[in-house]
Design a protein around this motif. Structure first.
Motif, PDB file in Angstrom:
ATOM      1  N   THR A   1       0.822  -1.219   0.000  1.00 55.17           N
ATOM      2  CA  THR A   1       0.000   0.000   0.000  1.00 55.17           C
ATOM      3  C   THR A   1       0.855   1.268   0.000  1.00 55.17           C
ATOM      4  N   GLY A   2       2.177   1.096  -0.068  1.00 54.37           N
ATOM      5  CA  GLY A   2       3.071   2.239   0.086  1.00 54.37           C
ATOM      6  C   GLY A   2       3.421   2.494   1.535  1.00 54.37           C
ATOM      7  N   PHE A   3       2.888   1.630   2.442  1.00 53.15           N
ATOM      8  CA  PHE A   3       3.223   1.654   3.869  1.00 53.15           C
ATOM      9  C   PHE A   3       2.757   2.937   4.561  1.00 53.15           C
ATOM     10  N   GLY A   4       1.587   3.420   4.141  1.00 57.03           N
ATOM     11  CA  GLY A   4       1.018   4.583   4.813  1.00 57.03           C
ATOM     12  C   GLY A   4       0.242   5.462   3.861  1.00 57.03           C
ATOM     13  N   ASN A   5       0.169   6.732   4.179  1.00 62.13           N
ATOM     14  CA  ASN A   5      -0.564   7.672   3.327  1.00 62.13           C
ATOM     15  C   ASN A   5       0.318   8.186   2.196  1.00 62.13           C
ATOM     16  N   ALA A   6      -0.132   9.222   1.508  1.00 66.12           N
ATOM     17  CA  ALA A   6       0.595   9.715   0.340  1.00 66.12           C
ATOM     18  C   ALA A   6       2.001  10.194   0.694  1.00 66.12           C
ATOM     19  N   VAL A   7       2.171  10.773   1.878  1.00 71.48           N
ATOM     20  CA  VAL A   7       3.502  11.225   2.292  1.00 71.48           C
ATOM     21  C   VAL A   7       4.412  10.025   2.539  1.00 71.48           C
ATOM     22  N   ASN A   8       3.879   8.972   3.167  1.00 67.06           N
ATOM     23  CA  ASN A   8       4.650   7.738   3.341  1.00 67.06           C
ATOM     24  C   ASN A   8       5.025   7.134   1.993  1.00 67.06           C
ATOM     25  N   VAL A   9       4.093   7.197   1.043  1.00 70.93           N
ATOM     26  CA  VAL A   9       4.359   6.674  -0.296  1.00 70.93           C
ATOM     27  C   VAL A   9       5.561   7.362  -0.918  1.00 70.93           C
ATOM     28  N   MET A  10       5.703   8.647  -0.703  1.00 72.66           N
ATOM     29  CA  MET A  10       6.830   9.379  -1.289  1.00 72.66           C
ATOM     30  C   MET A  10       8.152   8.824  -0.773  1.00 72.66           C
ATOM     31  N   ARG A  11       8.231   8.560   0.528  1.00 75.61           N
ATOM     32  CA  ARG A  11       9.473   7.972   1.053  1.00 75.61           C
ATOM     33  C   ARG A  11       9.671   6.565   0.518  1.00 75.61           C
ATOM     34  N   THR A  12       8.584   5.794   0.460  1.00 76.04           N
ATOM     35  CA  THR A  12       8.689   4.425  -0.051  1.00 76.04           C
ATOM     36  C   THR A  12       9.231   4.410  -1.470  1.00 76.04           C
ATOM     37  N   VAL A  13       8.710   5.259  -2.322  1.00 77.17           N
ATOM     38  CA  VAL A  13       9.173   5.332  -3.705  1.00 77.17           C
ATOM     39  C   VAL A  13      10.656   5.675  -3.762  1.00 77.17           C
ATOM     40  N   ARG A  14      11.071   6.648  -2.970  1.00 78.68           N
ATOM     41  CA  ARG A  14      12.490   7.036  -2.982  1.00 78.68           C
ATOM     42  C   ARG A  14      13.388   5.901  -2.490  1.00 78.68           C
ATOM     43  N   GLU A  15      12.927   5.161  -1.477  1.00 76.77           N
ATOM     44  CA  GLU A  15      13.725   4.052  -0.945  1.00 76.77           C
ATOM     45  C   GLU A  15      13.806   2.902  -1.960  1.00 76.77           C
ATOM     46  N   TYR A  16      12.696   2.570  -2.586  1.00 77.16           N
ATOM     47  CA  TYR A  16      12.703   1.516  -3.604  1.00 77.16           C
ATOM     48  C   TYR A  16      13.575   1.936  -4.783  1.00 77.16           C
ATOM     49  N   GLU A  17      13.470   3.182  -5.184  1.00 80.92           N
ATOM     50  CA  GLU A  17      14.285   3.664  -6.304  1.00 80.92           C
ATOM     51  C   GLU A  17      15.764   3.619  -5.948  1.00 80.92           C
ATOM     52  N   ALA A  18      16.115   4.053  -4.742  1.00 79.27           N
ATOM     53  CA  ALA A  18      17.512   4.014  -4.313  1.00 79.27           C
ATOM     54  C   ALA A  18      18.034   2.588  -4.237  1.00 79.27           C
TER      55      ALA A  18
ATOM     56  N   VAL B   1     -10.899  -1.449   0.308  1.00 76.29           N
ATOM     57  CA  VAL B   1     -10.121  -0.461  -0.444  1.00 76.29           C
ATOM     58  C   VAL B   1     -10.373   0.941   0.105  1.00 76.29           C
ATOM     59  N   VAL B   2      -9.368   1.784  -0.054  1.00 75.57           N
ATOM     60  CA  VAL B   2      -9.502   3.194   0.312  1.00 75.57           C
ATOM     61  C   VAL B   2     -10.313   3.904  -0.763  1.00 75.57           C
ATOM     62  N   SER B   3     -10.604   5.170  -0.573  1.00 73.59           N
ATOM     63  CA  SER B   3     -11.349   5.925  -1.570  1.00 73.59           C
ATOM     64  C   SER B   3     -10.523   6.128  -2.833  1.00 73.59           C
ATOM     65  N   ILE B   4     -11.216   6.347  -3.942  1.00 75.56           N
ATOM     66  CA  ILE B   4     -10.526   6.649  -5.194  1.00 75.56           C
ATOM     67  C   ILE B   4      -9.641   7.876  -5.017  1.00 75.56           C
ATOM     68  N   GLU B   5     -10.148   8.872  -4.329  1.00 78.69           N
ATOM     69  CA  GLU B   5      -9.412  10.123  -4.163  1.00 78.69           C
ATOM     70  C   GLU B   5      -8.108   9.911  -3.383  1.00 78.69           C
ATOM     71  N   GLU B   6      -8.186   9.085  -2.337  1.00 76.59           N
ATOM     72  CA  GLU B   6      -6.969   8.825  -1.561  1.00 76.59           C
ATOM     73  C   GLU B   6      -5.926   8.107  -2.394  1.00 76.59           C
ATOM     74  N   MET B   7      -6.352   7.097  -3.154  1.00 79.24           N
ATOM     75  CA  MET B   7      -5.383   6.358  -3.950  1.00 79.24           C
ATOM     76  C   MET B   7      -4.842   7.202  -5.102  1.00 79.24           C
ATOM     77  N   ALA B   8      -5.684   8.000  -5.725  1.00 81.55           N
ATOM     78  CA  ALA B   8      -5.190   8.884  -6.786  1.00 81.55           C
ATOM     79  C   ALA B   8      -4.134   9.831  -6.234  1.00 81.55           C
ATOM     80  N   GLY B   9      -4.345  10.299  -5.013  1.00 78.77           N
ATOM     81  CA  GLY B   9      -3.342  11.149  -4.379  1.00 78.77           C
ATOM     82  C   GLY B   9      -2.037  10.413  -4.146  1.00 78.77           C
TER      83      GLY B   9
END
Length: 287
Positions: free
Chosen positions: A85-102, A127-135
């Motif tokens: 799920t990216g291990f959290g909300n949209a802000v957590n997703v940003m760190r997850t993406v950077r860690e996976y990319e690194a 599932v979460v809302s469409i809006e949350e996942m789009a974010g």
């Protein structure tokens, strides 16, 4: 060429890209050795091999990243990595993406389940809302440093909410910037055709033995319109069955001698995992 760019080129080919799942690095090396052009880092298999648990969201982001890095270091083919799920909300997703990319992943897969997630062919998923996942998808796109890092958006809406809702979510995630869509667990060929006809970007098929989606040959999936197919569980199930069989026979017979014809020979295995290269390094650098 960067593995991200390599993966994007593979996704643009007419031929469907087949990425078998690997639950550990040894399995991933075998997948590469027999000629596959990409490997799928399966969260289902990581949970089983690392924790001995079902795929119910128990692995942490740092555990997953460490295992992704080991895959990448051992392989010359792109690694398509399950990011849950990216291990959290949209802000957590940003760190997850950077860690996976690194860590060197060529793609990260993110899903719209409520945490803690479950395997996509289990019942009881929410599932979460469409809006949350789009974010989350927008955040993932904004976070990546390499524009060729492939963002795979997965929806688990089909089982509880129906195929129309799943397709609607896919369209929202496509608009949010996803590079590949993963509509999880369609239940027949008609639904699969509806999925592939609904999007402009590549669509992924998930072949889980014993799961909710009918098993198909890769040629059938290509004809339906899929550009990428993963087989996330095959290696895990094959390995577990083989070890059950071997250990049962050892328990009964008290020896492995009669199992030798079912094993890779000692010398061949050492060659495969790179012992000759280590011997060369030792000869060059050790006193």
């Amino acid at each position: 060429m960067r593995k991200t760019t390599q993966l994007r080129q593979l996704l643009q080919q007419k031929e469907i890209l087949v990425a078998p799942g690997a639950h550990d690095v040894l399995t991933a090396k075998i997948i590469e050795k027999v000629g596959f052009e990409a490997v799928y880092f399966t969260g289902y298999g990581q949970a089983a091999s690392h924790l001995g648990t079902p795929d119910i969201g128990l692995l942490t982001m740092t555990e997953m990243v460490a295992r992704v890095r080991n895959f990448v270091c051992a392989l010359d083919i792109p690694v398509i990595a399950d990011g849950d799920t990216g291990f959290g909300n949209a802000v957590n997703v940003m760190r997850t993406v950077r860690e996976y990319e690194a860590a060197g992943a060529a793609a990260i897969q993110l899903e719209d389940q409520v945490a803690p997630k479950k395997c996509g062919h289990m019942t009881g998923r929410q599932v979460v809302s469409i809006e949350e996942m789009a974010g989350k998808i927008k955040a993932a796109v904004a976070a990546r440093q390499d524009p060729d890092l492939v963002i795979i958006a997965r929806t688990d809406a089909r089982t509880a909410l129906g195929i129309e809702e799943a397709v609607s979510r896919g369209k929202a995630y496509e608009a949010a910037g996803a590079d590949v869509l993963f509509i999880e667990s369609p239940e027949n060929a008609a639904e699969m055709r509806q999925i592939t006809a609904s999007f402009r970007i590549p669509v992924l098929a998930n072949m889980v033995e014993g799961g909710r989606t009918p098993l198909m040959n890769v040629r059938e999936l290509q004809e339906i319109g899929y550009q990428l197919v993963i087989f996330p569980t095959a290696s895990t199930y094959i390995t577990a069955q083989a070890i059950f069989s071997a250990m049962t026979e050892l328990k009964t017979a008290g020896t492995t001698e009669h199992l030798l014809d079912r094993m890779i020979p000692f010398a061949q295995f050492n060659d495969f995992v790179g012992l000759p290269a280590v011997r060369k390094l030792e000869a060059e650098f050790l006193p």
